[in-house]
Design a protein around this motif. Structure first.
Motif: not given
Length: 156
Positions: A19, A15, A36-38, A29-34, A43
């Protein structure tokens, strides 16, 4: 994708490296989470690219492989243009290379009549790392080559 996606366990272990990989692409990290969702396809593509990078690094550093089964051991030395294979056959069906006592017996008695050795070299017909990857996918494990070198000296 050149190889295969890393397992969840492998991604978990890597991990921090993942990163750093994302950071080289200006993804925090914030953009990665976005992502993954959108955009799950993007991703997935990032995971595939990272997997190939990791596999390429590991395979390039791999020089020896081993595959042990009940009555056979395959040892591989992976050079830049060829793979040297030593095949060891145990003809005594009362013993098994998978049994630690029997394996220790083999190490102490490598010249016993119940053991046969074969050695051959094969030029890489496809890219070296792909050849190694195929052997790993068939069950071989990366090794330090100690057994290969010991047996090679014994039979040469």
């Amino acid at each position: 994708m050149k190889y295969r996606e890393l397992t969840k366990e492998q991604f978990f272990e890597l991990h921090q490296e993942f990163s750093k990989f994302l950071a080289t692409q200006q993804i925090d990290a914030k953009e990665w989470n976005t992502i993954k969702k959108e955009n799950p396809a993007m991703a997935e593509e990032e995971l595939n690219i990272f997997s190939d990078v990791v596999w390429e690094d590991v395979l390039t550093k791999t020089n020896y492989l081993e595959h042990t089964s009940e009555n056979d051991i395959n040892l591989f030395k992976c050079n830049s243009k060829e793979i040297i294979r030593i095949y060891i056959k145990l003809n005594d069906t009362s013993k098994s290379f998978l049994n630690s006592v029997d394996f220790d017996w083999f190490l102490k008695n490598p010249l016993d009549d119940s053991i046969e050795y074969f050695k051959a070299a094969k030029k890489c017909t496809i890219e070296r790392n792909l050849e190694i990857f195929k052997l790993i996918e068939l069950g071989s494990q990366i090794s330090k080559g100690e057994l290969f070198e010991k047996i090679s000296q014994l039979i040469d």
